[in-house]
Design a protein around this motif. Structure first.
Motif, mmCIF file in Angstrom:
data_model
loop_
_atom_site.group_PDB
_atom_site.id
_atom_site.type_symbol
_atom_site.label_atom_id
_atom_site.label_comp_id
_atom_site.label_asym_id
_atom_site.label_seq_id
_atom_site.Cartn_x
_atom_site.Cartn_y
_atom_site.Cartn_z
ATOM 1 N N ILE A 9 40.605 -3.926 84.349
ATOM 2 C CA ILE A 9 41.361 -2.894 84.475
ATOM 3 C C ILE A 9 40.616 -1.669 85.168
ATOM 4 C CG2 ILE A 9 42.484 -1.004 82.931
ATOM 5 C CD1 ILE A 9 42.941 -2.912 80.839
ATOM 6 N N GLU A 10 39.427 -1.516 84.823
ATOM 7 C CA GLU A 10 38.615 -0.616 85.492
ATOM 8 C C GLU A 10 38.582 -0.895 86.984
ATOM 9 O OE1 GLU A 10 34.192 1.382 85.525
ATOM 10 O OE2 GLU A 10 34.903 0.353 83.649
ATOM 11 N N ASP A 11 38.470 -2.074 87.591
ATOM 12 C CA ASP A 11 38.887 -2.591 88.814
ATOM 13 C C ASP A 11 40.074 -2.084 89.619
ATOM 14 O OD1 ASP A 11 35.949 -3.458 88.916
ATOM 15 O OD2 ASP A 11 36.753 -5.451 88.750
ATOM 16 N N TYR A 12 41.075 -2.419 88.853
ATOM 17 C CA TYR A 12 42.590 -2.060 89.115
ATOM 18 C C TYR A 12 42.402 -0.510 89.413
ATOM 19 C CZ TYR A 12 47.468 -1.155 89.160
ATOM 20 O OH TYR A 12 48.591 -0.733 89.559
ATOM 21 N N PHE A 13 41.845 0.261 88.697
ATOM 22 C CA PHE A 13 41.903 1.896 88.609
ATOM 23 C C PHE A 13 41.077 2.271 89.899
ATOM 24 C CE2 PHE A 13 43.362 2.410 83.919
ATOM 25 C CZ PHE A 13 44.668 2.145 84.099
ATOM 26 N N ASP A 14 40.042 1.735 90.099
ATOM 27 C CA ASP A 14 39.153 1.926 91.066
ATOM 28 C C ASP A 14 39.773 1.513 92.232
ATOM 29 O OD1 ASP A 14 36.929 2.818 89.528
ATOM 30 O OD2 ASP A 14 35.800 0.844 89.650
ATOM 31 N N GLY A 15 40.591 0.539 92.401
ATOM 32 C CA GLY A 15 41.217 0.280 93.572
ATOM 33 C C GLY A 15 42.527 1.403 94.003
ATOM 34 N N LEU A 16 43.146 1.971 92.993
ATOM 35 C CA LEU A 16 43.978 3.245 93.205
ATOM 36 C C LEU A 16 43.257 4.240 93.859
ATOM 37 C CD1 LEU A 16 46.144 3.078 89.747
ATOM 38 C CD2 LEU A 16 46.754 2.104 92.301
ATOM 39 N N VAL A 17 42.161 4.689 93.029
ATOM 40 C CA VAL A 17 41.634 5.850 93.670
ATOM 41 C C VAL A 17 40.951 5.451 95.198
ATOM 42 C CG1 VAL A 17 39.276 7.025 93.387
ATOM 43 C CG2 VAL A 17 40.864 6.589 91.452
ATOM 44 N N GLN A 18 40.479 4.196 95.358
ATOM 45 C CA GLN A 18 40.158 4.152 96.846
ATOM 46 C C GLN A 18 41.277 4.039 97.713
ATOM 47 O OE1 GLN A 18 37.063 3.509 97.750
ATOM 48 N NE2 GLN A 18 37.764 3.116 99.877
ATOM 49 N N GLU A 19 42.425 3.604 97.206
ATOM 50 C CA GLU A 19 43.484 4.045 98.209
ATOM 51 C C GLU A 19 43.806 5.210 98.425
ATOM 52 O OE1 GLU A 19 46.688 2.905 100.533
ATOM 53 O OE2 GLU A 19 45.412 1.266 99.625
ATOM 54 N N LEU A 20 43.615 6.015 97.698
ATOM 55 C CA LEU A 20 43.825 7.592 97.829
ATOM 56 C C LEU A 20 42.879 8.013 98.816
ATOM 57 C CD1 LEU A 20 44.746 8.742 94.100
ATOM 58 C CD2 LEU A 20 46.294 8.402 96.018
ATOM 59 N N PHE A 21 41.528 7.793 98.599
ATOM 60 C CA PHE A 21 40.610 8.210 99.435
ATOM 61 C C PHE A 21 40.735 7.644 101.102
ATOM 62 C CE2 PHE A 21 37.194 8.290 96.121
ATOM 63 C CZ PHE A 21 36.790 9.591 96.353
ATOM 64 N N ILE A 77 46.419 5.795 83.593
ATOM 65 C CA ILE A 77 45.804 6.556 84.502
ATOM 66 C C ILE A 77 46.973 7.376 84.964
ATOM 67 C CG2 ILE A 77 46.183 5.089 86.641
ATOM 68 C CD1 ILE A 77 43.236 6.060 87.491
ATOM 69 N N ARG A 78 46.421 8.850 85.241
ATOM 70 C CA ARG A 78 47.352 9.942 85.680
ATOM 71 C C ARG A 78 46.519 10.547 86.808
ATOM 72 N NH1 ARG A 78 49.070 15.018 82.577
ATOM 73 N NH2 ARG A 78 50.546 15.904 84.025
ATOM 74 N N ILE A 79 47.136 10.728 88.010
ATOM 75 C CA ILE A 79 46.380 11.299 89.122
ATOM 76 C C ILE A 79 47.264 12.372 89.534
ATOM 77 C CG2 ILE A 79 45.046 10.879 91.216
ATOM 78 C CD1 ILE A 79 44.503 8.364 90.359
ATOM 79 N N LYS A 80 46.826 13.367 90.045
ATOM 80 C CA LYS A 80 47.537 14.542 90.864
ATOM 81 C C LYS A 80 46.764 14.539 92.488
ATOM 82 C CE LYS A 80 49.155 19.287 90.373
ATOM 83 N NZ LYS A 80 49.341 20.525 89.574
ATOM 84 N N CYS A 81 47.541 14.583 93.387
ATOM 85 C CA CYS A 81 47.398 14.553 94.464
ATOM 86 C C CYS A 81 47.726 15.627 95.484
ATOM 87 C CB CYS A 81 47.824 13.042 95.333
ATOM 88 S SG CYS A 81 47.281 11.651 94.455
ATOM 89 N N LYS A 82 47.153 16.156 96.244
ATOM 90 C CA LYS A 82 47.700 17.092 97.257
ATOM 91 C C LYS A 82 47.931 16.264 98.539
ATOM 92 C CE LYS A 82 46.925 21.790 99.239
ATOM 93 N NZ LYS A 82 45.793 22.834 99.233
ATOM 94 N N THR A 130 63.487 -0.687 94.183
ATOM 95 C CA THR A 130 62.646 -1.843 94.065
ATOM 96 C C THR A 130 61.669 -1.493 92.961
ATOM 97 O OG1 THR A 130 61.589 -1.469 96.027
ATOM 98 C CG2 THR A 130 63.182 -3.154 96.325
ATOM 99 N N PRO A 131 60.881 -2.375 92.335
ATOM 100 C CA PRO A 131 59.519 -2.024 91.764
ATOM 101 C C PRO A 131 58.680 -1.310 92.693
ATOM 102 C CG PRO A 131 60.335 -4.288 91.236
ATOM 103 C CD PRO A 131 61.286 -3.916 92.468
ATOM 104 N N MET A 132 57.959 -0.161 92.066
ATOM 105 C CA MET A 132 57.016 0.453 93.006
ATOM 106 C C MET A 132 55.766 0.323 92.513
ATOM 107 S SD MET A 132 59.307 1.463 95.440
ATOM 108 C CE MET A 132 58.273 3.068 96.490
ATOM 109 N N THR A 133 54.829 0.634 93.740
ATOM 110 C CA THR A 133 53.574 0.647 93.342
ATOM 111 C C THR A 133 53.154 1.913 94.040
ATOM 112 O OG1 THR A 133 52.799 -0.684 95.393
ATOM 113 C CG2 THR A 133 53.230 -1.738 93.013
ATOM 114 N N LEU A 134 51.660 2.247 93.830
ATOM 115 C CA LEU A 134 51.215 3.425 94.480
ATOM 116 C C LEU A 134 51.271 2.930 96.286
ATOM 117 C CD1 LEU A 134 49.742 6.014 94.790
ATOM 118 C CD2 LEU A 134 47.491 5.061 94.517
ATOM 119 N N LYS A 135 50.653 1.995 96.603
ATOM 120 C CA LYS A 135 50.868 1.567 98.117
ATOM 121 C C LYS A 135 52.254 1.768 98.776
ATOM 122 C CE LYS A 135 46.919 -1.303 98.507
ATOM 123 N NZ LYS A 135 46.174 -2.666 98.965
ATOM 124 N N SER A 136 53.322 1.215 97.966
ATOM 125 C CA SER A 136 54.516 1.394 98.469
ATOM 126 C C SER A 136 54.948 2.995 98.562
ATOM 127 C CB SER A 136 55.507 0.577 97.794
ATOM 128 O OG SER A 136 55.494 0.915 96.286
#
Length: 133
Positions: free
Chosen positions: A2-14, A36-41, A108-114
């Motif tokens: 789970i930690e690796d999955y969340f780290d991947g989301l953060v990396q995608e934002l970077f 996880i909950r993230i706010k992005c600008k 369709t089902p969504m992900t952060l990348k989509s």
């Protein structure tokens, strides 16, 4: 896992070109689940706030619930993708998109990348409009 999955989301934002900054508001990791909950600008100062609840089953990550809320600088909804169990009339239930007009349409089902791909498609158009005004 789970930690690796969340780290991947953060990396995608970077690495995503549409994101100018972000802050992790909440990150909880349990034995078999996580939130996880993230706010992005965004580059045009719009806000994307999202939350994901995941579970692990048979050593795989399953995205159980999600909400990706995109709003403009004045706080007006642009789009929100989620899979909350309402809008049973839609053929993609529970996946749907809330629109600026107040309605909801199939999704369709969504992900952060989509979601980021969808935003990247229209962000240059929005930026051009803002430059004209």
């Amino acid at each position: 896992m789970i930690e690796d999955y969340f780290d991947g989301l953060v990396q995608e934002l970077f690495i995503n070109s549409a994101i100018s900054s972000f802050k992790v508001l909440r990150r909880e990791i349990g034995k078999d689940d996580g939130y996880i909950r993230i706010k992005c600008k965004l580059k045009n100062n719009d806000i994307l706030e999202f939350a994901e609840y995941i579970q692990t089953r048979k050593n795989k990550i399953h995205l159980e619930t999600y909400s990706f809320h995109w709003q403009d600088t004045k706080g007006h909804l642009i789009k929100r993708w989620d899979n909350v169990s309402h809008h049973k009339e839609l053929d993609t239930f529970p996946h749907h998109i809330h629109l600026l007009t107040g309605g909801a349409i199939s999704s369709t089902p969504m992900t952060l990348k989509s979601v980021l791909r969808e935003i990247e498609k229209v962000l240059p158009i929005i930026h051009e409009r803002e430059q004209e005004n």
